[in-house]
Write a protein that holds these residues in place. Structure first.
Motif, PDB file in Angstrom:
ATOM      1  N   UNK A  22       5.783   2.605  13.796  1.00  0.00           N
ATOM      2  CA  UNK A  22       6.700   1.472  13.617  1.00  0.00           C
ATOM      3  C   UNK A  22       6.155   0.501  12.581  1.00  0.00           C
ATOM      4  N   UNK A  23       4.841   0.291  12.604  1.00  0.00           N
ATOM      5  CA  UNK A  23       4.218  -0.586  11.606  1.00  0.00           C
ATOM      6  C   UNK A  23       4.359   0.010  10.205  1.00  0.00           C
ATOM      7  N   UNK A  24       4.228   1.329  10.106  1.00  0.00           N
ATOM      8  CA  UNK A  24       4.427   1.993   8.816  1.00  0.00           C
ATOM      9  C   UNK A  24       5.869   1.787   8.332  1.00  0.00           C
ATOM     10  N   UNK A  25       6.809   1.947   9.251  1.00  0.00           N
ATOM     11  CA  UNK A  25       8.236   1.744   8.919  1.00  0.00           C
ATOM     12  C   UNK A  25       8.477   0.317   8.433  1.00  0.00           C
ATOM     13  N   UNK A  26       7.936  -0.673   9.160  1.00  0.00           N
ATOM     14  CA  UNK A  26       8.141  -2.076   8.774  1.00  0.00           C
ATOM     15  C   UNK A  26       7.514  -2.347   7.413  1.00  0.00           C
ATOM     16  N   UNK A  27       6.314  -1.764   7.168  1.00  0.00           N
ATOM     17  CA  UNK A  27       5.656  -1.958   5.871  1.00  0.00           C
ATOM     18  C   UNK A  27       6.502  -1.380   4.744  1.00  0.00           C
ATOM     19  N   UNK A  28       7.087  -0.213   4.958  1.00  0.00           N
ATOM     20  CA  UNK A  28       7.945   0.403   3.927  1.00  0.00           C
ATOM     21  C   UNK A  28       9.168  -0.479   3.664  1.00  0.00           C
ATOM     22  N   UNK A  29       9.761  -0.985   4.734  1.00  0.00           N
ATOM     23  CA  UNK A  29      10.970  -1.801   4.592  1.00  0.00           C
ATOM     24  C   UNK A  29      10.693  -3.097   3.840  1.00  0.00           C
ATOM     25  N   UNK A  30       9.560  -3.751   4.144  1.00  0.00           N
ATOM     26  CA  UNK A  30       9.296  -5.071   3.556  1.00  0.00           C
ATOM     27  C   UNK A  30       8.579  -5.003   2.211  1.00  0.00           C
ATOM     28  N   UNK A  31       7.776  -3.975   1.986  1.00  0.00           N
ATOM     29  CA  UNK A  31       6.977  -3.943   0.762  1.00  0.00           C
ATOM     30  C   UNK A  31       7.458  -2.924  -0.266  1.00  0.00           C
ATOM     31  N   UNK A  32       8.410  -2.073   0.117  1.00  0.00           N
ATOM     32  CA  UNK A  32       8.961  -1.127  -0.855  1.00  0.00           C
ATOM     33  C   UNK A  32      10.472  -1.329  -1.042  1.00  0.00           C
ATOM     34  N   UNK A  33      11.202  -1.323   0.066  1.00  0.00           N
ATOM     35  CA  UNK A  33      12.659  -1.445  -0.031  1.00  0.00           C
ATOM     36  C   UNK A  33      13.072  -2.865  -0.407  1.00  0.00           C
ATOM     37  N   UNK A  34      12.436  -3.848   0.195  1.00  0.00           N
ATOM     38  CA  UNK A  34      12.841  -5.244  -0.029  1.00  0.00           C
ATOM     39  C   UNK A  34      12.701  -5.669  -1.494  1.00  0.00           C
ATOM     40  N   UNK A  35      11.583  -5.361  -2.200  1.00  0.00           N
ATOM     41  CA  UNK A  35      11.505  -5.739  -3.620  1.00  0.00           C
ATOM     42  C   UNK A  35      12.617  -5.108  -4.466  1.00  0.00           C
ATOM     43  N   UNK A  36      12.985  -3.860  -4.154  1.00  0.00           N
ATOM     44  CA  UNK A  36      14.082  -3.227  -4.890  1.00  0.00           C
ATOM     45  C   UNK A  36      15.406  -3.944  -4.631  1.00  0.00           C
ATOM     46  N   UNK A  37      15.616  -4.303  -3.382  1.00  0.00           N
ATOM     47  CA  UNK A  37      16.846  -5.017  -3.037  1.00  0.00           C
ATOM     48  C   UNK A  37      16.884  -6.408  -3.659  1.00  0.00           C
ATOM     49  N   UNK A  38      15.710  -7.016  -3.842  1.00  0.00           N
ATOM     50  CA  UNK A  38      15.666  -8.337  -4.477  1.00  0.00           C
ATOM     51  C   UNK A  38      16.184  -8.254  -5.909  1.00  0.00           C
ATOM     52  N   UNK A  39      15.811  -7.183  -6.597  1.00  0.00           N
ATOM     53  CA  UNK A  39      16.288  -6.981  -7.969  1.00  0.00           C
ATOM     54  C   UNK A  39      17.805  -6.794  -7.974  1.00  0.00           C
ATOM     55  N   UNK A  40      18.305  -5.999  -7.028  1.00  0.00           N
ATOM     56  CA  UNK A  40      19.751  -5.774  -6.919  1.00  0.00           C
ATOM     57  C   UNK A  40      20.478  -7.088  -6.660  1.00  0.00           C
ATOM     58  N   UNK A  41      19.909  -7.922  -5.761  1.00  0.00           N
ATOM     59  CA  UNK A  41      20.527  -9.206  -5.423  1.00  0.00           C
ATOM     60  C   UNK A  41      20.597 -10.144  -6.602  1.00  0.00           C
ATOM     61  N   UNK A  42      19.587 -10.085  -7.480  1.00  0.00           N
ATOM     62  CA  UNK A  42      19.590 -10.955  -8.663  1.00  0.00           C
ATOM     63  C   UNK A  42      20.617 -10.495  -9.694  1.00  0.00           C
ATOM     64  N   UNK A  43      20.880  -9.193  -9.716  1.00  0.00           N
ATOM     65  CA  UNK A  43      21.843  -8.665 -10.684  1.00  0.00           C
ATOM     66  C   UNK A  43      23.280  -8.744 -10.173  1.00  0.00           C
ATOM     67  N   UNK A  44      23.457  -8.509  -8.878  1.00  0.00           N
ATOM     68  CA  UNK A  44      24.799  -8.459  -8.292  1.00  0.00           C
ATOM     69  C   UNK A  44      24.932  -9.572  -7.256  1.00  0.00           C
ATOM     70  N   UNK A  45      25.493 -10.687  -7.672  1.00  0.00           N
ATOM     71  CA  UNK A  45      25.587 -11.808  -6.742  1.00  0.00           C
ATOM     72  C   UNK A  45      26.963 -12.487  -6.773  1.00  0.00           C
ATOM     73  N   UNK A  46      27.969 -11.770  -7.267  1.00  0.00           N
ATOM     74  CA  UNK A  46      29.332 -12.284  -7.127  1.00  0.00           C
ATOM     75  C   UNK A  46      30.272 -11.116  -6.824  1.00  0.00           C
ATOM     76  N   UNK A  47      31.432 -11.442  -6.277  1.00  0.00           N
ATOM     77  CA  UNK A  47      32.348 -10.408  -5.793  1.00  0.00           C
ATOM     78  C   UNK A  47      32.849  -9.502  -6.911  1.00  0.00           C
ATOM     79  N   UNK A  48      32.848 -10.002  -8.134  1.00  0.00           N
ATOM     80  CA  UNK A  48      33.382  -9.224  -9.252  1.00  0.00           C
ATOM     81  C   UNK A  48      32.539  -7.985  -9.525  1.00  0.00           C
ATOM     82  N   UNK A  49      31.215  -8.100  -9.323  1.00  0.00           N
ATOM     83  CA  UNK A  49      30.327  -6.984  -9.676  1.00  0.00           C
ATOM     84  C   UNK A  49      29.831  -6.219  -8.457  1.00  0.00           C
ATOM     85  N   UNK A  50      30.111  -6.718  -7.257  1.00  0.00           N
ATOM     86  CA  UNK A  50      29.713  -5.989  -6.045  1.00  0.00           C
ATOM     87  C   UNK A  50      30.773  -4.920  -5.777  1.00  0.00           C
TER      88      UNK A  50
END
Length: 775
Positions: free
Chosen positions: A269-297
């Motif tokens: 479970x700790x491995x899963x949480x580490x993957x979610x917060x330290x691998x998936x989350x940074x990628x999603x942060x980039x997506x959030x910065x690029x796509x942040x209005x309804x027109x492009x989502x």
């Protein structure tokens, strides 16, 4: 015209040609199967003879089919939950309480007890699995939105301030829960169940806080931007994260069956949480910065977010942490860009709250049989659980808040807020029941504890507020007003565009007064179930036009955005406790001349006419409905003067019409004099006999002397107030009392009225520290 005839001709020809061809095919096919013709004719004769019986039989089969039963269940569940939620909101309770109660009503405790056959028909036992699957999916979506509502940046920022409060509010009730489990384990737990699993689950069930309910109570009471609101939200968020991590560990231990096996669950479970917060989350942060209005989502991006949600839920389910924990984590790692979170939240929350969660409440209610508490001992035990839950959560939070140097009032508030449990508690209890850790009897006791502790939150907060209520606030407002010599106006508006017009009117009406003008623009969202993530957008959109107008007029105004269930009560409370001199409110669509509003109002009146079975006149609007339907409460319950503004294309008060009925209406001249300083048009005064035009110096004396000589009851309004006079004016001023008469006697003429300002003037009289109204 020729085009239309051509299209119609083609359509008729197409129907005739293809209809004839289909008829020929049917005839040809029938002749080729003549050997079966006799059987078919016999079947048709039989169906005609017993058609209704066959129809009834087939209809009953469709009703009792799996999909038929499920659809019927959903319809009944949504209707009952909605009605119960609205009823509980009427008494100042969160709608979630009503929905939980609705679930119990539809379960064996009420419907099954009093109408067993009806209950068996609507909720046959074999249909429980369908409701369960849908409700679990709804919970996955709900926990996803809860994770998105938790702003980790706020939690980090307030971590040092809230660590003691949040953890004390979790650890103290957790300990007391384990202590309760120690005393009741032998009599109320499964014989084969390990004590530690039972004790840990009881501890978790007493330490949960319903973050969504707490957030909405804070939002409804206008405390979101206060120190108390922010510290309470941060503490609840921190506590929820801690509690759900504890729950994951407890579930992992309970499913593993031993500590040695649970260690591997926790490690993975700790491995899963580490993957979610330290691998998936940074990628999603980039997506959030690029796509942040309804027109492009776009749909692909939404599909990706749902894929992450379902994958996370699946991983935690197979790791033994439960799918809901994975949904919670998936929500937490969503891009920190709040615009992106709001877009995703809007796509998920409405359907999860409106459709799936009521199914969960009823599924819980179907397993809640209050009859299991069938003796004095059990009811005493239920009472003890409630007492321990309140003492642990309320007391732990109170003591920790006082140690953190919070005032007694704030500490009591935080204790009451953290004590609410609501839906989050039911989620935990359902997990415990499904895993055979909690027995049905303990489950029912804890459900009742959930209801009581959530129900008591709003009354307890009101009681605390009452205990600390003094005249200091009113006195402080009055001293501030005397110090600044300000004339305080509360401008309450609904539509953003109308707020802009009302500010312009307030500027023309009050800016020339000797006192400094202090305007507070208020916008309300009615309905405490509004998602806190959306309020920022609502606030920004609502205040943009009025702030633009204020800048254009070189005015400094205050803005205030509140969420409440009762607009009238909320507004009156503000003006009466915060020392306002004037309340300016909009009249609503009943007096609007916009085509969309006129159509909507006419349609609404037709609906009312059908139900009331009486005629109401063939008018585009009924002027009397302005006061009777909407603003009567403002006028009667406010201590300050009230102005109701009906916007009918108002731009500027150049030509003003003032309608008088009695000597009391002379107070309108004060408002006229102020307006006249900023206008170059005419002021026309209208009484019962004839219109008279006068200049501003002679207004008071001329009209006062005239009214003393006039026989006020001699000639009705219709003979002198004409549509032409109304059309000449840009603004009509009239008192509340005169308007009530005018709206009844001159309905047809008022269809052409200009923008109208209906005023109820009240003089504030200060006596012994209190503010009373003198009319």
């Amino acid at each position: 015209m020729k085009k239309e005839i051509k299209k119609l001709s083609f359509y008729v020809i197409m129907i005739i040609v293809f209809g004839s061809l289909m008829y020929l095919i049917a005839q040809k096919g029938s002749s080729q199967h003549s050997s079966n013709q006799e059987i078919i004719v016999h079947a048709e004769t039989h169906s005609l003879h017993d058609g209704f019986h066959l129809f009834s039989h087939l209809t009953l089969e469709h009703i009792q089919s799996s999909i038929g039963i499920l659809l019927l269940q959903i319809i009944i569940i949504l209707a009952v939950c909605r009605v119960a939620g609205l009823l509980f909101k009427k008494i100042g309770q969160p709608s979630v309480i009503g929905e939980i109660v609705a679930g119990i009503i539809l379960g064996p405790s009420v419907l099954g007890y009093f109408f067993p056959q009806v209950s068996l028909f609507i909720f046959p036992e074999e249909s429980f699995s369908n409701i369960r699957i849908l409700s679990q999916f709804g919970l996955i979506l709900f926990m996803y939105t809860i994770g998105m509502e938790l702003d980790l940046s706020v939690v980090k920022k307030r971590f040092q301030d809230t660590i003691l409060i949040s953890h004390a509010s979790t650890i103290v009730p957790f300990f007391l829960g384990m202590l309760m489990a120690y005393f009741i384990y032998d009599d109320y737990a499964y014989a084969e169940g390990p004590f530690l699993s039972f004790a840990l689950f009881i501890g978790i069930s007493l330490s949960i806080t319903a973050f969504p309910v707490l957030a909405r109570i804070i939002q409804e009471r206008g405390m979101t931007k206060t120190h108390l609101g922010s510290i309470s939200l941060a503490s609840a968020a921190n506590g929820d994260i801690t509690a759900w991590c504890l729950l994951a560990a407890v579930v992992a231990y309970a499913q593993a069956g031993s500590m040695n096996s649970a260690i591997f669950n926790v490690l993975f479970s700790l491995v899963y949480i580490a993957i979610m917060f330290f691998m998936i989350r940074p990628l999603l942060r980039i997506i959030g910065d690029l796509y942040h209005n309804k027109e492009v989502v776009h749909k692909s991006l939404v599909a990706l977010m749902f894929f992450i949600l379902l994958a996370s839920s699946y991983v935690t389910e197979i790791l033994g942490l439960h799918a809901l924990f994975g949904a919670f984590i998936a929500g937490m790692i969503m891009p920190e860009n709040m615009k992106f979170r709001k877009i995703m939240n809007e796509k998920v929350e409405d359907i999860s709250l409106a459709l799936f969660l009521p199914l969960f409440f009823v599924y819980t209610g179907l397993r809640t049989e209050i009859g299991l508490i069938n003796g004095q001992e059990m009811w005493i035990l239920c009472g003890v659980f409630i007492l321990v839950a309140v003492v642990g959560k309320f007391g732990g939070t109170l003591i920790a808040a006082r140690i953190s140097n919070e005032s007694w009032k704030n500490s009591l508030y935080m204790g009451a807020l953290m004590n609410t449990r609501g839906l989050m508690e039911l989620v935990v209890l359902s997990i415990g029941l499904e895993m055979k850790i909690l027995t049905p009897t303990v489950f029912v006791i804890l459900v009742l504890m959930t209801l009581v502790t959530t129900f008591m939150t709003s009354p307890l907060i009101s009681f605390i507020s009452l205990c600390f209520r003094t005249s200091e606030r009113i006195k402080r407002n009055r001293e501030e007003r005397l110090k600044t010599n300000a004339y305080k106006v509360l401008l309450s508006f609904g539509r953003a565009s109308n707020g802009q017009v009302m500010l312009d009117l307030a500027h023309q009406m009050f800016s020339k007064k000797s006192e400094k003008l202090d305007v507070t623009a208020l916008h309300l969202t009615v309905g405490s179930d509004v998602n806190p993530l959306r309020t920022e957008d609502f606030e920004k959109v609502s205040f943009a036009p009025i702030l633009y107008e204020a800048n254009k007029l070189n005015m400094l105004i205050k803005t205030r955005y509140d969420v409440c269930d009762n607009a009238e009560q909320h507004i009156c409370s503000i003006v009466n406790t915060e020392g306002f001199d004037f309340l300016l409110v909009g009249a609503g669509i009943s007096m609007s001349d916009l085509s969309t509003d006129v159509t909507a109002h006419k349609t609404w009146r037709r609906v009312l006419r059908i139900f009331r079975r009486k005629k109401s006149g063939n008018f585009i609007f009924y002027p009397g409905s302005l006061i009777k339907d909407k603003t009567k409460g403002f006028i009667e319950r406010s201590n300050c003067s009230v102005g109701v503004f009906a916007n009918r294309g108002f731009i500027r008060a150049e030509n003003i019409l003032v309608v008088f009925n009695s000597e009391k209406d002379l107070v309108l001249l004060d408002y006229v004099n102020t307006l006249q300083q900023s206008t170059q048009g005419f002021v026309k005064l209208m009484n019962r006999v004839s219109p008279i035009s006068v200049d501003s110096e002679a207004v008071a004396d001329a009209l006062s002397g005239y009214l003393k000589r006039a026989n006020e009851t001699a000639i009705p309004f219709e003979k002198n107030l004409t549509a032409d006079i109304l059309k000449e004016a840009d603004l009509m001023l009239v008192s509340y009392a005169t308007w009530l008469i005018l709206s009844e006697e001159c309905r047809d003429i008022l269809q052409d009225m200009p923008s109208t300002f209906i005023i109820e003037h009240k003089e504030l009289v200060e006596k012994a520290g209190h503010v009373t109204k003198k009319r």
